[in-house]
Design a protein around this motif. Sequence first.
Motif, PDB file in Angstrom:
ATOM      1  N   LEU A   1      41.640  67.403 -11.561  1.00  0.00           N
ATOM      2  CA  LEU A   1      42.096  68.309 -10.516  1.00  0.00           C
ATOM      3  C   LEU A   1      42.148  69.680 -11.161  1.00  0.00           C
ATOM      4  O   LEU A   1      42.826  69.864 -12.174  1.00  0.00           O
TER       5      LEU A   1
ATOM      6  N   LEU B   1      43.356  71.644  -0.496  1.00  0.00           N
ATOM      7  CA  LEU B   1      42.619  70.897  -1.505  1.00  0.00           C
ATOM      8  C   LEU B   1      41.207  70.621  -1.020  1.00  0.00           C
ATOM      9  O   LEU B   1      41.004  70.125   0.086  1.00  0.00           O
TER      10      LEU B   1
ATOM     11  N   LEU C   1      39.584  68.782  -6.339  1.00  0.00           N
ATOM     12  CA  LEU C   1      39.603  67.449  -6.944  1.00  0.00           C
ATOM     13  C   LEU C   1      38.179  66.999  -7.213  1.00  0.00           C
ATOM     14  O   LEU C   1      37.325  67.036  -6.313  1.00  0.00           O
TER      15      LEU C   1
ATOM     16  N   MET D   1      45.373  61.603  -3.780  1.00  0.00           N
ATOM     17  CA  MET D   1      45.551  63.022  -3.481  1.00  0.00           C
ATOM     18  C   MET D   1      45.676  63.294  -1.988  1.00  0.00           C
ATOM     19  O   MET D   1      46.384  64.217  -1.580  1.00  0.00           O
TER      20      MET D   1
END
Length: 491
Positions: A52, A119, A78, A89
Amino acid sequence: MSRIPSRRTVLRGLAVSGAAVIGFDPATRSWAATTSESGTTLAGIPQLDGTLVTDASSLAAAADDYGHIVHHRPLAVLRPGSVRDVVAMVRFCNEHCLPVAPRGQGHSPFGQAQVQGGLVIETATLAEIGPLGPDSTTVTVGAGAKWSDVAKATTAHGLTPPVFTDYLELSVGGTLSVGGLGGQAHRHGAQVDNVTELRVVTGAGQLVRCSPSRRPDLFHAVLAGLGQCGIIVEATLRLVRAPATVRHYHLTYDDLATFLDDQRILAQEGRFDCVEGQVHADADGAFRVYALDAVAYGPPVGPAPDDTALLSGLRHDPATVQYEDRPYYDFLNRLAPWVAAAKETGVWTYAHPWLNLMLPGTSAATVSARVLNALTPADLGPMGVILFYPLRRDRLTTPLLRTSDEAVSYLFDVLSAAPPDDTAAVDRLLASNRAAYEATAEAGGTHYPVGSIPFTPADWRTHFGPAWPALESAKRTYDPQGILVPGQGVF
């Protein structure tokens, strides 16, 4: 309750200016490298098999795409070492209401796979291609596998997925999220119509296996569902026999309506395995040279091509007929020289305000002519391309892949390129795209959601039409926090 991250997590976790990030601060919605950075309790990072990252170059790359128009910067990227990483995640992001988007090859042109302050999950590491044999009828592949690699693996056994996009260096998960259309779609449907099973991570962080008979609501909400209900991590694809060679015909027309009508005839009769076409500018700079590409597969799929029978009744200029025999994979990978030239000349880094419309067959010539008559070579830009693909409604069975209600529709693509610093040109092309979409919608068509058309949530409800209630219900069920793929702007 937060947990203390293990040494393995720290070593494999986030890196900011050389320091390992040990947690997420919900108060400031930022990552922290030390406990002293925040007065609140940090949420510990899940243990990961991959990495990450929050370094500037990774975030900048994830805030860009092939379009080079939209730029939304995530908090982290990620690079999963396993499907478990994606599950962990997404659960973490669901708990903290952080938006999430999967990213395959980053070929979206309008920020579809970007997230502001969330993300980005790069799926390229999930690229395994399952075992194959000469009697295989399916193959299971990771979402990050490129279609070029799938084609190489399957053709080695005399097999092939039935439908390919023209550009092979796209990820399986990426094209299945939008539909996956190509010149073979008039015979076999879209790529999404040739999927037998999926593994999906939902917005709630649940890993679910789904198919037409197992969790069909999720299966049908994910295929061509723009990532709104789940992230594809694995897909099982239908296979058919692959030809050894193909014969590729190039036919030229000087009339748009005749060109489109011959495409329709070929789509309905199925005499060719692949049918598509291009539009080129003439000596005066007007887009009125129409080139029909038709491809017949040879043994063992079909007999040796019979030129007379295949071309019978078509109204092209017979003096311009060209054809070539080539190996099947070379035909599939025919864009490779164009891509190499685009990268060498720098056109790959241009802005790409693409227009992708689904035109009803009966009004395709009228609607597309308005676009083509207003288009100039400067608008199309260096190495820009205009494409037509005929599509049969009865071959397109995936509910969320929307086209017109007519028996034959056309995918009409104007793939423009403009210098990325010429914001006036980009804005003008985006406005033209919107106007072209509105004319298409008025005629009963829609758009293929891989381009650059400014859209509102109300537009999306219109786009999905009768399929909207099922998608909305699946969104509430499988992504209750609404964290998945905000870049599409659907909800």
